[in-house]
Design a protein around this motif. Structure first.
Motif, short mmCIF file in Angstrom:
data_model
loop_
_atom_site.label_atom_id
_atom_site.label_comp_id
_atom_site.label_asym_id
_atom_site.label_seq_id
_atom_site.Cartn_x
_atom_site.Cartn_y
_atom_site.Cartn_z
N ASP A 131 0.88 -1.36 0.05
CA ASP A 131 0.01 -0.24 0.01
C ASP A 131 0.73 1.39 -0.12
O ASP A 131 0.54 2.46 0.07
CB ASP A 131 -0.88 0.45 1.32
N THR A 175 2.97 4.35 -0.78
CA THR A 175 2.89 6.11 -2.06
C THR A 175 4.39 5.81 -2.94
O THR A 175 5.24 5.30 -2.60
CB THR A 175 3.35 7.18 -1.93
N HIS A 225 -1.93 0.51 -10.15
CA HIS A 225 -3.34 0.14 -9.81
C HIS A 225 -3.63 -1.02 -9.81
O HIS A 225 -4.44 -2.19 -8.45
CB HIS A 225 -4.35 1.58 -9.99
N SER A 285 -2.76 -3.50 -8.04
CA SER A 285 -2.77 -3.82 -6.48
C SER A 285 -4.46 -4.76 -5.79
O SER A 285 -5.24 -4.72 -6.18
CB SER A 285 -2.51 -2.35 -5.63
N ARG A 342 -6.39 -2.75 -4.49
CA ARG A 342 -7.79 -1.85 -5.29
C ARG A 342 -8.29 -1.62 -6.68
O ARG A 342 -8.60 -1.10 -6.73
CB ARG A 342 -6.95 -0.70 -4.63
N LEU A 357 -9.46 4.44 -9.17
CA LEU A 357 -8.16 5.39 -9.71
C LEU A 357 -8.75 6.43 -9.70
O LEU A 357 -9.13 6.93 -10.61
CB LEU A 357 -7.63 4.72 -10.28
N SER A 391 -7.63 10.40 -10.37
CA SER A 391 -6.69 11.27 -11.31
C SER A 391 -6.72 12.76 -10.57
O SER A 391 -7.95 12.89 -11.45
CB SER A 391 -6.04 10.33 -12.11
N THR A 412 -7.28 4.60 -5.08
CA THR A 412 -5.85 5.10 -5.02
C THR A 412 -6.17 6.14 -6.24
O THR A 412 -7.37 6.39 -6.63
CB THR A 412 -4.86 3.84 -6.23
N LEU A 457 -4.10 9.38 -7.74
CA LEU A 457 -2.90 9.33 -8.46
C LEU A 457 -2.91 11.85 -9.00
O LEU A 457 -3.69 11.45 -9.72
CB LEU A 457 -3.38 9.19 -10.27
N VAL A 496 -6.80 5.89 1.25
CA VAL A 496 -6.60 5.78 0.38
C VAL A 496 -4.73 5.57 -0.24
O VAL A 496 -4.51 5.53 1.08
CB VAL A 496 -6.25 7.45 -0.13
N ARG A 497 -4.90 4.55 -1.75
CA ARG A 497 -3.22 4.76 -1.28
C ARG A 497 -2.75 5.68 -2.54
O ARG A 497 -3.59 6.31 -3.62
CB ARG A 497 -3.23 3.77 -2.38
N LEU A 557 -0.15 7.66 -5.79
CA LEU A 557 0.01 7.49 -6.44
C LEU A 557 0.61 9.19 -6.88
O LEU A 557 -0.19 9.59 -7.04
CB LEU A 557 0.31 6.66 -7.73
#
Ligand SMILES: Nc1ncnc2c1ncn2[C@@H]1O[C@H](COP(=O)(O)OP(=O)(O)OP(=O)(O)O)[C@@H](O)[C@H]1O
Ligand SMILES: [Mg+2]
Length: 474
Positions: free
Chosen positions: A177, A179, A198, A201, A203, A208, A210, A251, A253, A290-291, A293
């Motif tokens: 998970d 960053t 993503h 993963s 998730r 996702l 962004s 996720t 972005l 939340v993950r 990126l």
């Protein structure tokens, strides 16, 4: 007065976007699509609003161009549906009978502008460019729902050692998970890598979301990221959730993170540390799962050094760095990428994939690719659009390459000797390269090759060249 530390030019990509054309009339649809492809956009066309709604659940678009009069769900209903779904793309309408009433109605529901038939490709391009600019300014973020089978959506082409290593890194970091900070020049595939992370993963079935950081003012950006309460500022007529809330369990972005203003850098740091924040105008703390990126095409450590980017934020973001090398550092991937994009373009345009002359391929393999994979993709699309069935020549390609006048670095003999070609193919490439070097002068080329002029002409005929050499426009 506000001082902006974000001077970098908009990335080259800023003018190009993903466009969906919705029109039941095939010829009209194709002509709009082709005009936009030539302008460098990635275009898909569908013949009904229903199909369009299905597609936007699977892929993301920056701009949607829809006809107003269509059987079944018409353009207006379609636009209302997009509004209901809060789909982030900019919407343009095409209408045969410029009915002001329906245009106004559509614009009330979020459409940006309309084009009245007949229009020329310049008007169309201008409108799309404007829509893209506005999209980037106002609302880049949108949930990107990946299709169930993610392999196609994130097909990462490349057999170079660098790409193999990158794939291995992605496979390693995706399930964690952590960053991830994805760096690389413009057009190297940072967003693609983010999608791949993503998709691989746990998730993957969650969205996702962004957000493109450049050009949003700190104020707009804050409410985009964290949401706002009703009445938080002028124009906030309703409460709205921000990207972090939308990305809950999924996720987020943060695209081009270097462009984020200092005030927000501090707020972002807190989210990264605690996964907590407040909406603008509210004191209620919201927690999310939340993950994160992030991507950057700038030298973040350098910016940290110049105190333009917070060091503590940088270290939080760069827990796992993924660096994508520029295309010129992995030239072996050029033919593979070409094949991929020529195939895709051909399929979209219902054509056979076009072929390249050996010298054209050499030109591309040795090109400096300042625009990286995106530049190559554009070249492949153009070649397909403009191709009339004959193998594409180097002369045709040259004007499309960015910075083609800058001196190209000669490759060492080893690097430029491609193995895996038959002697016959190699002979053709040598002949073509020699001709290029002597600006198409056959007698000089024949002399350099140590063969007679007639032998050379015979071979050229065999390769399908016109009887007389075409002089290069130096
Ligand atoms: N290895 C690859 N295989 C297939 N397609 C690729 C690859 N790398 C990049 N692409 C394609 O090239 C285009 C540019 O990639 P992407 O948008 O991810 O680049 P980027 O690094 O985010 O660019 P920018 O800095 O301008 O935002 C996209 O259409 C992407 O799908
Ligand atoms: Mg990008």
């Amino acid at each position: 007065m506000k001082t902006l530390t974000l001077q970098p030019p908009m990335p080259k990509s800023a003018a190009h976007g993903r466009v969906l054309v919705v029109d039941d009339h095939r010829q009209a649809r194709e002509s709009v699509a082709d005009a936009l492809r030539i302008a460098g956009h990635r275009v898909q066309g569908v013949s009904s609003a229903v199909e369009a709604l299905k597609l936007i659940g699977e892929e993301s678009f920056d701009v949607i161009i829809t006809d107003l009069q269509m059987p079944g769900m018409d353009g207006l209903e379609f636009i209302r549906e997009l509004e209901r779904r809060r789909y982030g793309a900019q919407v343009l309408m095409i209408t045969a009978h410029a009915s002001v009433a329906s245009a106004v109605e559509a614009m009330k529901h979020g459409a940006l502008d309309y084009l009245e038939k007949p229009f020329d490709s310049h008007q169309l391009e201008n409108l799309v460019t404007r829509a893209l600019g506005r999209g980037r300014l106002i609302d880049q973020g949108r949930p990107l729902h990946l299709p169930a089978s993610t392999t196609d959506a994130v097909a990462m082409i490349g057999a170079s050692t660098a790409m193999q290593a990158l794939r291995a890194r992605i496979a390693q970091v995706a399930p964690t998970d952590e960053t991830v900070l994805i760096t690389g020049e413009s057009g190297t595939g940072k967003e693609l890598v983010a999608r791949a992370v993503h998709a691989a993963s746990r998730r993957a079935s969650a969205p996702l979301v962004s957000l493109n950081c450049p050009v949003l003012s700190a104020h707009l950006m804050e409410s985009e990221l964290f949401g706002h309460e009703r009445g938080a500022f002028t124009g906030a007529d309703a409460a709205r959730s921000g990207r972090f809330e939308l990305a809950d369990h999924g996720t987020i972005l943060l695209d081009e993170i270097s462009e984020i203003e200092p005030v927000l850098q501090a707020k972002l740091l807190r989210v990264l540390q605690e996964r907590q924040f407040e909406r603008v105008g509210s004191s209620r703390t919201i927690s999310v799962d939340v993950r994160v990126l992030a991507t950057s095409n700038r030298d973040l450590p350098g910016m940290v050094h110049q105190e333009r980017f917070r060091g503590d934020l940088y270290y939080r973001l760069a827990v796992v760095p993924l660096e994508i090398p520029p295309l010129r550092a992995r030239r072996e991937d050029v033919p593979l990428l070409l094949e991929h994009f020529l195939g895709l373009a051909a399929a979209r345009q219902h054509k056979e994939p076009c072929l390249l002359q050996a010298s054209a391929l050499d030109l591309l393999v040795n090109h400096h690719w300042p625009g990286n994979v995106r530049e190559l993709e554009n070249v492949a699309t153009r070649a397909t659009v403009l191709n009339l069935g004959l193998p594409v020549t180097a002369d045709e390609l040259r004007p499309w390459l960015i910075d083609s006048d800058a001196p190209r670095q000669p490759l060492s003999a080893e690097a430029s000797l491609p193995t895996g070609l038959s002697l016959e193919q190699m002979e053709q490439r040598l002949i073509e390269a020699t001709l290029e070097r002597f600006d198409g002068h056959r007698a000089k080329s024949a002399e350099a090759l140590g063969i007679g002029l007639r032998t050379l002409s015979g071979k050229l005929r065999q390769y399908g060249y016109a009887p007389r050499a075409k002089a290069r426009s130096a």
